[in-house]
Design a protein around this motif. Structure first.
Motif, PDB file in Angstrom:
ATOM      1  N   LEU A  19      -4.690   5.347  -0.402  1.00  0.00           N
ATOM      2  CA  LEU A  19      -5.734   4.385  -0.034  1.00  0.00           C
ATOM      3  C   LEU A  19      -5.251   2.964  -0.287  1.00  0.00           C
ATOM      4  N   ARG A  20      -5.192   2.150   0.772  1.00  0.00           N
ATOM      5  CA  ARG A  20      -4.830   0.734   0.596  1.00  0.00           C
ATOM      6  C   ARG A  20      -6.121  -0.054   0.401  1.00  0.00           C
ATOM      7  N   LEU A  21      -6.257  -0.640  -0.775  1.00  0.00           N
ATOM      8  CA  LEU A  21      -7.400  -1.497  -1.068  1.00  0.00           C
ATOM      9  C   LEU A  21      -6.922  -2.937  -1.179  1.00  0.00           C
ATOM     10  N   ASP A  22      -7.850  -3.884  -1.141  1.00  0.00           N
ATOM     11  CA  ASP A  22      -7.511  -5.261  -1.499  1.00  0.00           C
ATOM     12  C   ASP A  22      -8.274  -5.584  -2.777  1.00  0.00           C
ATOM     13  N   LEU A  23      -7.597  -5.391  -3.901  1.00  0.00           N
ATOM     14  CA  LEU A  23      -8.199  -5.694  -5.208  1.00  0.00           C
ATOM     15  C   LEU A  23      -7.647  -7.018  -5.726  1.00  0.00           C
ATOM     16  N   ASN A  24      -7.295  -7.876  -4.787  1.00  0.00           N
ATOM     17  CA  ASN A  24      -6.774  -9.195  -5.127  1.00  0.00           C
ATOM     18  C   ASN A  24      -7.943 -10.083  -5.535  1.00  0.00           C
ATOM     19  N   VAL A  25      -8.297 -10.011  -6.820  1.00  0.00           N
ATOM     20  CA  VAL A  25      -9.456 -10.752  -7.329  1.00  0.00           C
ATOM     21  C   VAL A  25      -8.973 -11.845  -8.278  1.00  0.00           C
ATOM     22  N   PRO A  26      -9.760 -12.921  -8.417  1.00  0.00           N
ATOM     23  CA  PRO A  26      -9.352 -13.953  -9.381  1.00  0.00           C
ATOM     24  C   PRO A  26      -9.455 -13.439 -10.813  1.00  0.00           C
ATOM     25  N   HIS A  61      -2.429  -5.243  -3.698  1.00  0.00           N
ATOM     26  CA  HIS A  61      -1.668  -6.352  -4.263  1.00  0.00           C
ATOM     27  C   HIS A  61      -2.637  -7.191  -5.100  1.00  0.00           C
ATOM     28  N   ILE A  62      -2.087  -8.056  -5.906  1.00  0.00           N
ATOM     29  CA  ILE A  62      -2.898  -9.075  -6.594  1.00  0.00           C
ATOM     30  C   ILE A  62      -2.005 -10.296  -6.746  1.00  0.00           C
ATOM     31  N   ASP A  63      -2.562 -11.477  -6.429  1.00  0.00           N
ATOM     32  CA  ASP A  63      -1.769 -12.711  -6.463  1.00  0.00           C
ATOM     33  C   ASP A  63      -1.672 -13.258  -7.887  1.00  0.00           C
ATOM     34  N   GLY A  64      -1.016 -14.392  -7.958  1.00  0.00           N
ATOM     35  CA  GLY A  64      -0.959 -15.101  -9.248  1.00  0.00           C
ATOM     36  C   GLY A  64       0.284 -14.711 -10.005  1.00  0.00           C
ATOM     37  N   ALA A  65       0.663 -15.608 -10.942  1.00  0.00           N
ATOM     38  CA  ALA A  65       1.891 -15.396 -11.700  1.00  0.00           C
ATOM     39  C   ALA A  65       1.844 -14.048 -12.395  1.00  0.00           C
ATOM     40  N   GLY A  66       2.758 -13.195 -12.055  1.00  0.00           N
ATOM     41  CA  GLY A  66       2.856 -11.881 -12.699  1.00  0.00           C
ATOM     42  C   GLY A  66       1.645 -11.009 -12.435  1.00  0.00           C
ATOM     43  N   ALA A 141      -8.448  -2.221   3.303  1.00  0.00           N
ATOM     44  CA  ALA A 141      -8.053  -3.581   2.908  1.00  0.00           C
ATOM     45  C   ALA A 141      -8.036  -4.471   4.146  1.00  0.00           C
ATOM     46  N   PHE A 142      -9.181  -4.614   4.795  1.00  0.00           N
ATOM     47  CA  PHE A 142      -9.261  -5.496   5.972  1.00  0.00           C
ATOM     48  C   PHE A 142      -8.680  -6.868   5.632  1.00  0.00           C
ATOM     49  N   SER A 143      -9.043  -7.359   4.434  1.00  0.00           N
ATOM     50  CA  SER A 143      -8.667  -8.727   4.055  1.00  0.00           C
ATOM     51  C   SER A 143      -7.168  -8.920   3.839  1.00  0.00           C
ATOM     52  N   ALA A 144      -6.399  -7.832   3.828  1.00  0.00           N
ATOM     53  CA  ALA A 144      -4.940  -7.972   3.740  1.00  0.00           C
ATOM     54  C   ALA A 144      -4.285  -7.490   5.035  1.00  0.00           C
ATOM     55  N   SER A 145      -5.090  -7.168   6.026  1.00  0.00           N
ATOM     56  CA  SER A 145      -4.557  -6.526   7.233  1.00  0.00           C
ATOM     57  C   SER A 145      -4.000  -7.503   8.254  1.00  0.00           C
ATOM     58  N   HIS A 146      -3.931  -8.793   7.866  1.00  0.00           N
ATOM     59  CA  HIS A 146      -3.209  -9.748   8.709  1.00  0.00           C
ATOM     60  C   HIS A 146      -1.742  -9.793   8.281  1.00  0.00           C
ATOM     61  N   ARG A 147      -1.382  -8.998   7.282  1.00  0.00           N
ATOM     62  CA  ARG A 147       0.005  -8.946   6.792  1.00  0.00           C
ATOM     63  C   ARG A 147       0.703  -7.706   7.342  1.00  0.00           C
ATOM     64  N   SER A 148       1.898  -7.901   7.913  1.00  0.00           N
ATOM     65  CA  SER A 148       2.638  -6.737   8.440  1.00  0.00           C
ATOM     66  C   SER A 148       3.502  -6.151   7.336  1.00  0.00           C
ATOM     67  N   HIS A 149       2.847  -5.715   6.268  1.00  0.00           N
ATOM     68  CA  HIS A 149       3.557  -5.167   5.119  1.00  0.00           C
ATOM     69  C   HIS A 149       3.593  -3.644   5.212  1.00  0.00           C
ATOM     70  N   ALA A 150       4.466  -3.041   4.382  1.00  0.00           N
ATOM     71  CA  ALA A 150       4.653  -1.578   4.442  1.00  0.00           C
ATOM     72  C   ALA A 150       3.345  -0.834   4.230  1.00  0.00           C
ATOM     73  N   SER A 151       2.542  -1.280   3.257  1.00  0.00           N
ATOM     74  CA  SER A 151       1.319  -0.540   2.933  1.00  0.00           C
ATOM     75  C   SER A 151       0.214  -0.777   3.960  1.00  0.00           C
ATOM     76  N   ILE A 152       0.450  -1.675   4.917  1.00  0.00           N
ATOM     77  CA  ILE A 152      -0.554  -1.964   5.955  1.00  0.00           C
ATOM     78  C   ILE A 152      -0.119  -1.410   7.316  1.00  0.00           C
ATOM     79  N   VAL A 153       1.122  -1.690   7.701  1.00  0.00           N
ATOM     80  CA  VAL A 153       1.546  -1.258   9.046  1.00  0.00           C
ATOM     81  C   VAL A 153       2.639  -0.189   9.027  1.00  0.00           C
ATOM     82  N   GLY A 154       3.319  -0.037   7.892  1.00  0.00           N
ATOM     83  CA  GLY A 154       4.405   0.958   7.819  1.00  0.00           C
ATOM     84  C   GLY A 154       3.877   2.376   7.706  1.00  0.00           C
ATOM     85  N   ILE A 155       2.917   2.577   6.806  1.00  0.00           N
ATOM     86  CA  ILE A 155       2.413   3.943   6.531  1.00  0.00           C
ATOM     87  C   ILE A 155       1.752   4.591   7.754  1.00  0.00           C
ATOM     88  N   PRO A 156       0.939   3.850   8.540  1.00  0.00           N
ATOM     89  CA  PRO A 156       0.287   4.527   9.667  1.00  0.00           C
ATOM     90  C   PRO A 156       1.257   5.152  10.663  1.00  0.00           C
TER      91      PRO A 156
END
Ligand code: 3PG
Length: 388
Positions: A19-26, A61-66, A141-156
């Motif tokens: 399951l690809r989620l977008d748990l990129n929270v502040p 994914h989650i942004d921010g230093a480390g 993870a609709f909110s990360a689906s503008h990225r052509s990353h492995a977990s978004i476009v590679g797995i399907p």
């Protein structure tokens, strides 16, 4: 057309679901979850998968230093009562053992997938390693689906793939902007006009009113020959000749300004546009602008809004908050999104007052501009047989 939904599968018993989620929270300075909006939006899909017997292995994914998802896993356990086992690496020594013993009640969450070398460049070998974790793939993870990353476009390309509930909702709700009920007002703020210009041009054709605010409006003021002092503008200048006098375009008529060398709220003043001085910086919208917006919103049947009206991060959030309250109170359907916009809404506890709050920032804008995203197209491809 919507991609295939997980609702189509009534029984996931014994199926391992990647399951690809977008748990990129502040996160706070102490590394704790500061805003759980995206986590809560993941729950319907998590619950449906667990109720239908899936073994859920979640990546995000989650942004921010480390940036680490450990805090998110802890939060889900402590505040949302979800049984989450956190695995610090996909190739962790204990991973294989834990995965073997996974129970359907338990969700395995892996560490920030962008720490993995092959994720962002959609490395086929990395996609294969990921795909080995599941029998099926679900993108919520609709909110990360503008990225052509492995977990978004590679797995399907490797697993039978489905869209999660939030993903479907996002596509459904945002698609209304392409064939909207009227009057329709499209409101866009924030920065980076060069990337948002195609969107403005597109909605000048579709919507009845396009309000351009935030730093985006500075480019229009400059193109009209007005002084914007030291305000944020696009580098290199943009050719806006086709939009500056467009009859559907609405821009601020007054603003809140600061001396360029002292951007404290205490020294800010309101100014008509023609009175902005060359040693000042525009920080927010003014009251006459908000009044003009209030009038348009009161007759709107459909409202789409993304992006703040002022420099929210530097304490100039009043215009954005006032707009949030007006949109929340408006009788028309309201679809809103964008990181700063959603933060403003969250702070005011207004979330429930909108028809739909998108989890997307860049993804919402890209979807509105192009009508699709790489992650949507990936799910639409001919699917391998899921064995259902
Ligand atoms: C977002 O915050 O908009 C999404 O999580 C995507 O993040 P990204 O812009 O870092 O890809």
């Amino acid at each position: 057309m919507l991609p295939p939904s997980i609702r189509e599968i009534s029984d996931f018993s014994g199926k391992r679901v990647l399951l690809r989620l977008d748990l990129n929270v502040p996160l706070t300075a102490h590394g704790e979850v500061a805003d759980d909006f995206r986590i809560r939006k993941a729950l319907p899909t998590l619950n449906l998968l667990r109720e239908r017997g899936a073994l859920v292995r979640a990546v995000s994914h989650i942004d921010g230093a480390g940036g680490s998802l450990r805090a998110v896993a802890d939060y889900m356990v402590r505040h949302l009562g979800v049984a989450v086992t956190f695995l610090p690496e996909i190739a962790h020594q204990q991973a294989a053992l834990l995965l073997e013993r996974q129970s359907p009640r338990e969700i395995v969450l892996f560490e920030n997938i962008r720490r993995e070398e092959g994720e962002e460049r959609n490395d086929p070998a990395f996609a294969e390693r990921l795909a080995a974790l599941g029998d099926l793939y679900v993108n919520d993870a609709f909110s990360a689906s503008h990225r052509s990353h492995a977990s978004i476009v590679g797995i399907p390309q490797l697993l039978p793939s489905y869209a999660g509930l939030q993903f479907i909702d996002e596509v459904d709700q945002l698609s209304q902007a392409f064939d909207p009920p009227r009057p329709f007002i499209f409101i866009i703020g924030g920065i980076k006009f060069d990337t948002k210009l195609p969107l403005v041009r597109k909605f000048l054709e579709i919507a009845d009113t396009v309000f351009v605010g935030g730093a985006l409006a500075n480019d229009i003021f400059r193109a009209r020959g007005l002084s914007v002092g030291y305000s944020v503008v696009s580098e290199g200048g943009l050719d806006l000749s086709d939009i500056t006098s467009h009859p559907k375009l609405l821009t601020p008529c007054d603003v809140r300004v600061c001396p360029a060398d002292d951007r404290r709220e205490e020294v800010a003043r309101f100014a008509r546009l023609e009175d902005v001085r060359t040693d000042e910086t525009i920080m927010d919208a003014g009251p006459a602008t908000l009044e003009a917006l209030r009038e348009r919103l009161s007759s709107a049947v459909f409202i789409v809004w993304n992006g703040p009206l002022g420099d929210y991060e530097d304490g100039f959030g009043e215009g954005t908050k006032a707009l949030a309250e007006m949109v929340a109170r408006a009788a028309g359907r309201s679809v809103v999104g964008g990181g700063d916009t959603v933060a403003a809404i969250g702070g005011l506890k207004l979330e429930e007052q909108f028809t739909f709050v998108s989890t997307g920032g860049g993804a919402m804008l890209d979807f509105l501009a192009n009508g699709t995203l790489p992650g949507i197209e990936a799910l639409r491809r001919d699917l391998p047989d899921s064995g259902e």
